[in-house]
Design a protein around this motif. Sequence first.
Motif, PDB file in Angstrom:
ATOM      1  N   ALA A 254     -18.209  -0.040  12.771  1.00 43.99           N
ATOM      2  CA  ALA A 254     -16.814  -0.119  13.225  1.00 43.99           C
ATOM      3  C   ALA A 254     -16.024  -1.070  12.325  1.00 43.99           C
ATOM      4  N   ILE A 255     -16.598  -2.211  11.993  1.00 47.56           N
ATOM      5  CA  ILE A 255     -15.926  -3.153  11.089  1.00 47.56           C
ATOM      6  C   ILE A 255     -15.700  -2.505   9.729  1.00 47.56           C
ATOM      7  N   LEU A 256     -16.699  -1.786   9.237  1.00 47.14           N
ATOM      8  CA  LEU A 256     -16.545  -1.103   7.954  1.00 47.14           C
ATOM      9  C   LEU A 256     -15.383  -0.122   7.983  1.00 47.14           C
ATOM     10  N   LEU A 257     -15.300   0.698   9.023  1.00 42.81           N
ATOM     11  CA  LEU A 257     -14.234   1.704   9.089  1.00 42.81           C
ATOM     12  C   LEU A 257     -12.869   1.077   9.319  1.00 42.81           C
ATOM     13  N   ILE A 258     -12.788   0.013  10.087  1.00 45.55           N
ATOM     14  CA  ILE A 258     -11.514  -0.685  10.264  1.00 45.55           C
ATOM     15  C   ILE A 258     -11.028  -1.208   8.912  1.00 45.55           C
ATOM     16  N   CYS A 259     -11.934  -1.816   8.158  1.00 48.29           N
ATOM     17  CA  CYS A 259     -11.553  -2.356   6.849  1.00 48.29           C
ATOM     18  C   CYS A 259     -11.203  -1.258   5.859  1.00 48.29           C
ATOM     19  N   VAL A 260     -11.969  -0.178   5.843  1.00 49.06           N
ATOM     20  CA  VAL A 260     -11.669   0.919   4.920  1.00 49.06           C
ATOM     21  C   VAL A 260     -10.319   1.545   5.262  1.00 49.06           C
ATOM     22  N   CYS A 261     -10.046   1.727   6.552  1.00 47.34           N
ATOM     23  CA  CYS A 261      -8.733   2.256   6.947  1.00 47.34           C
ATOM     24  C   CYS A 261      -7.616   1.315   6.508  1.00 47.34           C
ATOM     25  N   ALA A 262      -7.809   0.031   6.680  1.00 44.41           N
ATOM     26  CA  ALA A 262      -6.785  -0.943   6.283  1.00 44.41           C
ATOM     27  C   ALA A 262      -6.587  -0.956   4.769  1.00 44.41           C
ATOM     28  N   ILE A 263      -7.680  -0.866   4.024  1.00 44.30           N
ATOM     29  CA  ILE A 263      -7.604  -0.905   2.562  1.00 44.30           C
ATOM     30  C   ILE A 263      -6.936   0.348   2.010  1.00 44.30           C
ATOM     31  N   THR A 264      -7.214   1.498   2.600  1.00 44.28           N
ATOM     32  CA  THR A 264      -6.700   2.758   2.044  1.00 44.28           C
ATOM     33  C   THR A 264      -5.379   3.205   2.655  1.00 44.28           C
ATOM     34  N   ASP A 265      -4.885   2.513   3.662  1.00 45.51           N
ATOM     35  CA  ASP A 265      -3.608   2.874   4.286  1.00 45.51           C
ATOM     36  C   ASP A 265      -2.467   2.308   3.442  1.00 45.51           C
ATOM     37  N   PRO A 266      -1.720   3.156   2.741  1.00 47.91           N
ATOM     38  CA  PRO A 266      -0.656   2.647   1.869  1.00 47.91           C
ATOM     39  C   PRO A 266       0.488   1.983   2.637  1.00 47.91           C
ATOM     40  N   ARG A 267       0.607   2.258   3.929  1.00 46.92           N
ATOM     41  CA  ARG A 267       1.653   1.608   4.711  1.00 46.92           C
ATOM     42  C   ARG A 267       1.203   0.247   5.231  1.00 46.92           C
ATOM     43  N   ASN A 268      -0.018  -0.112   4.975  1.00 44.66           N
ATOM     44  CA  ASN A 268      -0.526  -1.376   5.484  1.00 44.66           C
ATOM     45  C   ASN A 268      -0.511  -2.441   4.391  1.00 44.66           C
ATOM     46  N   MET A 269      -1.466  -2.394   3.481  1.00 47.71           N
ATOM     47  CA  MET A 269      -1.588  -3.465   2.491  1.00 47.71           C
ATOM     48  C   MET A 269      -1.135  -3.052   1.105  1.00 47.71           C
ATOM     49  N   GLU A 270      -0.962  -1.782   0.868  1.00 47.47           N
ATOM     50  CA  GLU A 270      -0.586  -1.261  -0.438  1.00 47.47           C
ATOM     51  C   GLU A 270      -1.514  -1.757  -1.541  1.00 47.47           C
ATOM     52  N   VAL A 271      -2.808  -1.584  -1.321  1.00 48.00           N
ATOM     53  CA  VAL A 271      -3.803  -1.967  -2.317  1.00 48.00           C
ATOM     54  C   VAL A 271      -3.724  -0.989  -3.486  1.00 48.00           C
ATOM     55  N   PRO A 272      -3.656  -1.483  -4.713  1.00 45.04           N
ATOM     56  CA  PRO A 272      -3.644  -0.567  -5.867  1.00 45.04           C
ATOM     57  C   PRO A 272      -4.921   0.271  -5.887  1.00 45.04           C
ATOM     58  N   LYS A 273      -4.800   1.523  -6.322  1.00 43.31           N
ATOM     59  CA  LYS A 273      -5.943   2.437  -6.306  1.00 43.31           C
ATOM     60  C   LYS A 273      -7.146   1.886  -7.064  1.00 43.31           C
ATOM     61  N   TYR A 274      -6.914   1.207  -8.170  1.00 43.21           N
ATOM     62  CA  TYR A 274      -8.025   0.704  -8.965  1.00 43.21           C
ATOM     63  C   TYR A 274      -8.769  -0.449  -8.284  1.00 43.21           C
ATOM     64  N   MET A 275      -8.183  -1.046  -7.251  1.00 40.39           N
ATOM     65  CA  MET A 275      -8.831  -2.141  -6.531  1.00 40.39           C
ATOM     66  C   MET A 275      -9.561  -1.675  -5.269  1.00 40.39           C
ATOM     67  N   VAL A 276      -9.317  -0.457  -4.821  1.00 43.01           N
ATOM     68  CA  VAL A 276      -9.925   0.044  -3.579  1.00 43.01           C
ATOM     69  C   VAL A 276     -11.455  -0.012  -3.632  1.00 43.01           C
ATOM     70  N   PRO A 277     -12.119   0.492  -4.688  1.00 42.66           N
ATOM     71  CA  PRO A 277     -13.584   0.417  -4.699  1.00 42.66           C
ATOM     72  C   PRO A 277     -14.109  -1.022  -4.635  1.00 42.66           C
ATOM     73  N   LEU A 278     -13.432  -1.939  -5.286  1.00 42.15           N
ATOM     74  CA  LEU A 278     -13.854  -3.339  -5.254  1.00 42.15           C
ATOM     75  C   LEU A 278     -13.738  -3.908  -3.839  1.00 42.15           C
ATOM     76  N   PHE A 279     -12.631  -3.646  -3.181  1.00 42.64           N
ATOM     77  CA  PHE A 279     -12.434  -4.155  -1.828  1.00 42.64           C
ATOM     78  C   PHE A 279     -13.425  -3.537  -0.837  1.00 42.64           C
ATOM     79  N   VAL A 280     -13.667  -2.235  -0.958  1.00 42.86           N
ATOM     80  CA  VAL A 280     -14.639  -1.579  -0.075  1.00 42.86           C
ATOM     81  C   VAL A 280     -16.041  -2.116  -0.370  1.00 42.86           C
ATOM     82  N   GLY A 281     -16.351  -2.322  -1.625  1.00 40.21           N
ATOM     83  CA  GLY A 281     -17.649  -2.899  -1.998  1.00 40.21           C
ATOM     84  C   GLY A 281     -17.843  -4.291  -1.423  1.00 40.21           C
ATOM     85  N   PHE A 282     -16.805  -5.130  -1.491  1.00 44.44           N
ATOM     86  CA  PHE A 282     -16.900  -6.464  -0.889  1.00 44.44           C
ATOM     87  C   PHE A 282     -17.060  -6.376   0.625  1.00 44.44           C
ATOM     88  N   THR A 283     -16.425  -5.397   1.228  1.00 43.86           N
ATOM     89  CA  THR A 283     -16.566  -5.206   2.682  1.00 43.86           C
ATOM     90  C   THR A 283     -18.007  -4.871   3.033  1.00 43.86           C
TER      91      THR A 283
END
Length: 175
Positions: A51-80
């Motif tokens: 559940a924590i993983l999916l909450i974080c992945v949804c937050a990272i990939t939701d452009p209306r939330n944090m607007e994480v650049p596409k090239y940083m998404v794998p790094l953020f998911v990996g850290f999660t």
Amino acid sequence: ALSTFDPEKTMLTAGIWATYPGSMMMSNGTAAVDSFLSSGNGLADQVVGTAILLICVCAITDPRNMEVPKYMVPLFVGFTVLNIGICFGFNCGYAINPARDLSPRLFTLIAGWGNITFRNSTIEGIVWWWVPIVGPHIGAILGVAIYLALIELHHPESKEFDLPQLHQSQDSASE
């Protein structure tokens, strides 16, 4: 090397491939306590971790939330995933993905460990193999539902939003 180290193919080396309820090992490789984890605690561990993983992945990939650049998404998911492993990994490994556990368990069944990989049990004697398969399914649904209920439903409706690859200007520029 595995056959030399563990010629009987016991649970000592089966744990390399799939997750099993935690055990306390002595320095000589013998188990001091075979299992200290109950099925309920293991299931809760897998549900909460996923559940924590999916909450974080949804937050990272939701452009209306944090607007994480596409090239940083794998790094953020990996850290999660790394952080979930550090926090939850001791109890029963951190499968948090049914494919991460079932496929290696089937491999060990075929590769000579036999059905001990499906007979390993928790402290109360309940077989373990179903926990890292069922728990992540429940946790994934809960994680997305929590994100939708607490974050996504509260995005401002007045803001018009288009996915970046669907902008009209990009479509007309490519023609």
